[in-house]
Motif scaffolding. Structure first.
Motif, PDB file in Angstrom:
ATOM      1  N   CYS A 229       0.873  -0.925   0.153  1.00 45.52           N
ATOM      2  CA  CYS A 229       0.154  -0.102  -0.159  1.00 45.52           C
ATOM      3  C   CYS A 229       0.880   1.182  -0.046  1.00 45.52           C
ATOM      4  O   CYS A 229       1.881   1.315   0.653  1.00 45.52           O
ATOM      5  N   VAL A 230       0.740   2.318  -0.779  1.00 39.82           N
ATOM      6  CA  VAL A 230       1.291   3.638  -0.915  1.00 39.82           C
ATOM      7  C   VAL A 230       0.268   4.635  -0.188  1.00 39.82           C
ATOM      8  O   VAL A 230      -0.912   4.781  -0.724  1.00 39.82           O
ATOM      9  N   ALA A 231       0.878   5.182   0.849  1.00 39.36           N
ATOM     10  CA  ALA A 231      -0.055   6.409   1.483  1.00 39.36           C
ATOM     11  C   ALA A 231       0.482   7.796   0.968  1.00 39.36           C
ATOM     12  O   ALA A 231       1.521   7.926   0.915  1.00 39.36           O
ATOM     13  N   ASP A 232      -0.457   8.538   0.413  1.00 39.84           N
ATOM     14  CA  ASP A 232      -0.230   9.699  -0.319  1.00 39.84           C
ATOM     15  C   ASP A 232      -0.567  10.865   0.571  1.00 39.84           C
ATOM     16  O   ASP A 232      -2.032  10.928   0.815  1.00 39.84           O
ATOM     17  N   PRO A 233       0.022  11.935   0.710  1.00 39.35           N
ATOM     18  CA  PRO A 233      -0.511  13.093   1.488  1.00 39.35           C
ATOM     19  C   PRO A 233      -1.393  13.997   0.591  1.00 39.35           C
ATOM     20  O   PRO A 233      -1.466  13.835  -0.646  1.00 39.35           O
ATOM     21  N   GLU A 234      -2.165  15.148   1.238  1.00 42.83           N
ATOM     22  CA  GLU A 234      -2.600  16.155   0.392  1.00 42.83           C
ATOM     23  C   GLU A 234      -1.646  16.758  -0.533  1.00 42.83           C
ATOM     24  O   GLU A 234      -0.385  16.504  -0.370  1.00 42.83           O
ATOM     25  N   ASN A 235      -2.131  17.570  -1.498  1.00 41.84           N
ATOM     26  CA  ASN A 235      -1.393  18.405  -2.721  1.00 41.84           C
ATOM     27  C   ASN A 235      -0.351  17.361  -3.044  1.00 41.84           C
ATOM     28  O   ASN A 235       0.825  18.021  -3.332  1.00 41.84           O
ATOM     29  N   SER A 236      -0.673  16.208  -3.545  1.00 43.21           N
ATOM     30  CA  SER A 236       0.138  15.273  -4.338  1.00 43.21           C
ATOM     31  C   SER A 236      -0.848  14.483  -5.297  1.00 43.21           C
ATOM     32  O   SER A 236      -2.024  14.246  -5.107  1.00 43.21           O
ATOM     33  N   CYS A 237      -0.131  14.128  -6.420  1.00 45.46           N
ATOM     34  CA  CYS A 237      -1.049  13.662  -7.519  1.00 45.46           C
ATOM     35  C   CYS A 237      -1.004  12.366  -7.655  1.00 45.46           C
ATOM     36  O   CYS A 237      -1.871  11.729  -8.506  1.00 45.46           O
ATOM     37  N   PHE A 238      -0.082  11.633  -6.774  1.00 48.94           N
ATOM     38  CA  PHE A 238      -0.018  10.202  -6.989  1.00 48.94           C
ATOM     39  C   PHE A 238      -1.225   9.228  -6.793  1.00 48.94           C
ATOM     40  O   PHE A 238      -1.764   8.456  -7.597  1.00 48.94           O
ATOM     41  N   PHE A 239      -2.044   9.739  -5.692  1.00 52.93           N
ATOM     42  CA  PHE A 239      -3.368   8.919  -5.566  1.00 52.93           C
ATOM     43  C   PHE A 239      -4.098   9.153  -6.838  1.00 52.93           C
ATOM     44  O   PHE A 239      -4.822   7.862  -7.377  1.00 52.93           O
ATOM     45  N   ASP A 240      -4.466  10.256  -7.290  1.00 54.39           N
ATOM     46  CA  ASP A 240      -5.388  10.584  -8.320  1.00 54.39           C
ATOM     47  C   ASP A 240      -4.872   9.863  -9.566  1.00 54.39           C
ATOM     48  O   ASP A 240      -5.811   9.253 -10.543  1.00 54.39           O
ATOM     49  N   GLY A 241      -3.446   9.913 -10.044  1.00 56.06           N
ATOM     50  CA  GLY A 241      -3.106   9.221 -10.939  1.00 56.06           C
ATOM     51  C   GLY A 241      -3.116   7.928 -11.081  1.00 56.06           C
ATOM     52  O   GLY A 241      -3.447   7.058 -12.157  1.00 56.06           O
ATOM     53  N   TRP A 242      -3.123   7.164 -10.030  1.00 57.68           N
ATOM     54  CA  TRP A 242      -3.180   5.882  -9.566  1.00 57.68           C
ATOM     55  C   TRP A 242      -4.500   5.313  -9.717  1.00 57.68           C
ATOM     56  O   TRP A 242      -5.008   4.453 -10.413  1.00 57.68           O
ATOM     57  N   VAL A 243      -5.426   6.034  -9.150  1.00 56.29           N
ATOM     58  CA  VAL A 243      -6.942   5.630  -9.302  1.00 56.29           C
ATOM     59  C   VAL A 243      -7.538   5.696 -10.657  1.00 56.29           C
ATOM     60  O   VAL A 243      -8.121   4.773 -11.350  1.00 56.29           O
ATOM     61  N   HIS A 244      -7.092   6.799 -11.465  1.00 50.46           N
ATOM     62  CA  HIS A 244      -7.596   7.195 -12.835  1.00 50.46           C
ATOM     63  C   HIS A 244      -6.766   6.603 -13.949  1.00 50.46           C
ATOM     64  O   HIS A 244      -7.048   6.744 -15.125  1.00 50.46           O
ATOM     65  N   HIS A 245      -5.761   5.876 -13.789  1.00 51.74           N
ATOM     66  CA  HIS A 245      -4.731   5.416 -14.620  1.00 51.74           C
ATOM     67  C   HIS A 245      -4.172   6.525 -15.554  1.00 51.74           C
ATOM     68  O   HIS A 245      -4.066   6.589 -16.845  1.00 51.74           O
ATOM     69  N   ASP A 246      -4.244   8.056 -14.932  1.00 58.12           N
ATOM     70  CA  ASP A 246      -3.770   9.009 -15.600  1.00 58.12           C
ATOM     71  C   ASP A 246      -2.183   9.519 -15.235  1.00 58.12           C
ATOM     72  O   ASP A 246      -1.865   9.983 -14.345  1.00 58.12           O
ATOM     73  N   ALA A 247      -1.607   9.131 -16.296  1.00 56.40           N
ATOM     74  CA  ALA A 247       0.037   9.634 -16.202  1.00 56.40           C
ATOM     75  C   ALA A 247       0.296  11.101 -16.213  1.00 56.40           C
ATOM     76  O   ALA A 247       1.517  11.451 -15.907  1.00 56.40           O
ATOM     77  N   GLN A 248      -0.548  11.881 -16.614  1.00 61.63           N
ATOM     78  CA  GLN A 248      -0.652  13.262 -16.743  1.00 61.63           C
ATOM     79  C   GLN A 248      -1.180  13.745 -15.410  1.00 61.63           C
ATOM     80  O   GLN A 248      -1.248  15.355 -15.624  1.00 61.63           O
ATOM     81  N   ALA A 249      -1.590  13.306 -14.421  1.00 58.82           N
ATOM     82  CA  ALA A 249      -2.124  14.031 -13.272  1.00 58.82           C
ATOM     83  C   ALA A 249      -1.088  14.739 -12.649  1.00 58.82           C
ATOM     84  O   ALA A 249       0.157  14.559 -12.704  1.00 58.82           O
ATOM     85  N   CYS A 250      -1.681  15.790 -12.117  1.00 58.19           N
ATOM     86  CA  CYS A 250      -0.867  16.921 -11.369  1.00 58.19           C
ATOM     87  C   CYS A 250      -1.582  17.590 -10.466  1.00 58.19           C
ATOM     88  O   CYS A 250      -2.485  17.471 -10.087  1.00 58.19           O
ATOM     89  N   SER A 251      -0.747  18.153  -9.478  1.00 56.31           N
ATOM     90  CA  SER A 251      -1.222  19.017  -8.435  1.00 56.31           C
ATOM     91  C   SER A 251      -0.623  20.417  -8.443  1.00 56.31           C
ATOM     92  O   SER A 251       0.318  20.629  -8.951  1.00 56.31           O
ATOM     93  N   GLU A 252      -1.582  21.324  -8.036  1.00 58.29           N
ATOM     94  CA  GLU A 252      -1.350  22.861  -8.314  1.00 58.29           C
ATOM     95  C   GLU A 252      -0.271  23.331  -7.348  1.00 58.29           C
ATOM     96  O   GLU A 252       0.226  24.353  -7.336  1.00 58.29           O
ATOM     97  N   SER A 253      -0.039  22.777  -5.884  1.00 55.34           N
ATOM     98  CA  SER A 253       0.636  23.065  -5.002  1.00 55.34           C
ATOM     99  C   SER A 253       1.595  22.178  -4.463  1.00 55.34           C
ATOM    100  O   SER A 253       1.165  21.049  -4.633  1.00 55.34           O
ATOM    101  N   GLY A 254       2.493  22.465  -3.504  1.00 53.84           N
ATOM    102  CA  GLY A 254       3.629  21.361  -3.228  1.00 53.84           C
ATOM    103  C   GLY A 254       2.827  20.767  -1.756  1.00 53.84           C
ATOM    104  O   GLY A 254       2.027  21.246  -0.863  1.00 53.84           O
ATOM    105  N   SER A 255       3.298  19.591  -1.449  1.00 56.03           N
ATOM    106  CA  SER A 255       3.191  18.850  -0.150  1.00 56.03           C
ATOM    107  C   SER A 255       3.501  19.626   0.818  1.00 56.03           C
ATOM    108  O   SER A 255       4.683  19.936   0.922  1.00 56.03           O
ATOM    109  N   ARG A 256       2.805  19.647   2.131  1.00 53.15           N
ATOM    110  CA  ARG A 256       3.311  19.954   3.196  1.00 53.15           C
ATOM    111  C   ARG A 256       4.186  19.011   4.045  1.00 53.15           C
ATOM    112  O   ARG A 256       4.733  19.456   4.947  1.00 53.15           O
ATOM    113  N   ILE A 257       3.994  17.816   3.638  1.00 54.36           N
ATOM    114  CA  ILE A 257       4.625  16.807   4.228  1.00 54.36           C
ATOM    115  C   ILE A 257       6.132  16.475   3.397  1.00 54.36           C
ATOM    116  O   ILE A 257       5.888  15.743   2.335  1.00 54.36           O
TER     117      ILE A 257
END
Length: 381
Positions: A229-257
């Protein structure tokens, strides 16, 4: 032209070898490998849970490396990869885009082999990490927008004639995931005499994605039944990219973690190798890392809290389903690097983070074995 009159044609031979460089290279590789030989393996700590649950929770304590974090393994692998590929040259700087811990470790190895080091990092990076980079002889080069780190690093490498290490591309390929005492092999070796030597789950967090790729590949290669399992913080695109199989997923701000979470899907993140992802609120990460201190007396960085929160929810799932087994997550780096962040109530207020509901959820779970609002047959999110 017959054989008696044929002209002799000399062999075409281009020799680019430089004996001074090759001697330097051999010595540099020796020094990096010697560091590994001097370093003992990191501990596997037990997080106490009630015996009646039949579940064991462990944290792989990567904070005991010479540079104090999980990234020491990665930096060693990246330096060996860059040296053996002929990319790192004497007197030329190594440049890295990093939110902190990788840069601390790479500064250490750059100093070890005698080359300059420049860390390109967000201006919000903790002061302690900046101090450690400079302590090891590195320079800090700040950017206001974390998304600009890549191009700024590449530009600096071009201007200086140095090498852009690019951990986000090369992390997954620089590490030998089949074994060679990588983090996955180490975990399984240390579990050999435990009551559940093959963990039901290993929980990792992702910055480059190299650690989760190494663990998942090793699990598949060794034909274990362990899930990753990979845990992903807020302001990160990994979770959305993984769920939607989207290699172009992105986040507009940097992670606080710091150290995990990215604004783009990094090349070293291997979505197909892992089994599950969880999106973890930043307030939950902080609550978990503070709970860790209360339970085992150890301060750790925010990324440890992100993984621990997810590991505790997986344990809750196993309790609810009446399953036994072991779960492993990572203690990525020490908390003394973040006293002005995750251990500061003033910082929490400034960020608008309320950790109390998450703290209460952890306390209820550890006392009862049930996650709040969780029915016995309900999987936690």
């Amino acid at each position: 032209m017959d054989s008696t009159t044929r002209a002799v044609v000399d062999t075409v031979d281009v020799d680019r070898s430089d004996h001074d460089y090759r001697d330097w290279l051999k010595e540099a590789v020796r020094k990096v490998q010697a560091d590994a030989q001097r370093s003992a393996d990191t501990h596997l700590l037990s997080f106490p849970l009630p015996e009646r649950w039949g579940i064991d929770l462990y944290l792989k304590d990567e904070s005991t490396h010479p540079t104090g974090s999980l990234k020491h393994r990665l930096a060693r692998s990246l330096f060996l990869y860059g040296l053996c590929n002929g990319w790192i040259r004497p007197g030329k700087p190594v440049i890295e885009a990093s939110s902190g811990s990788t840069a601390v470790s790479e500064a250490y190895f750059a100093k070890l082999i005698g080359v300059p080091f420049i860390a390109v990092m967000p201006r919000t990076t903790s002061r302690e990490k900046c101090r450690l980079i400079e302590f090891h002889g590195g320079q800090c080069h700040f950017v206001d927008d974390p998304r600009k780190m890549y191009e700024e690093s590449l530009a600096l490498a071009g201007e200086s004639g140095g090498h852009y290490m690019d951990q986000f591309t090369y992390a997954e390929r620089a590490t030998d995931w089949r074994g060679n005492n990588n983090i996955a092999e180490s975990i399984y070796q240390q579990l050999r005499l435990e009551r559940y030597p093959e963990p039901a789950w290993v929980v990792a967090t992702a910055g480059t994605g190299g650690t989760s790729a190494t663990i998942a590949r090793y699990v598949h290669y060794m034909q274990y039944d362990t899930r990753v399992c990979v845990a992903d913080p807020e302001n990160s695109c990994f979770f959305d990219g993984w769920v939607h199989h989207d290699a172009q997923a992105c986040s507009e701000s940097g992670s606080r973690i710091e150290g995990i979470g990215r604004p783009r899907m990094e090349p070293s993140f291997v979505p197909g190798a892992i089994d599950r992802m969880m999106k973890v609120p930043d307030a939950a990460s902080v609550a978990a890392v503070r709970a860790l201190e209360r339970v085992i007396g150890r301060k750790a960085g925010g990324s440890t809290g992100t993984g621990l929160w997810s590991a505790l929810k997986i344990v809750a799932e196993m309790v609810a389903q009446g399953r036994t087994g072991s779960v492993v997550t990572l203690l990525c780096d020490p908390g003394d690097r973040y006293l002005d962040k995750y251990y500061s109530d003033a910082w929490l207020e400034e960020q608008g983070l309320d950790i109390e509901p998450h703290t209460k959820a952890i306390d209820i779970f550890l006392a009862t074995g049930h996650w709040p609002d969780q029915r016995p047959d309900q999987r936690p999110d």
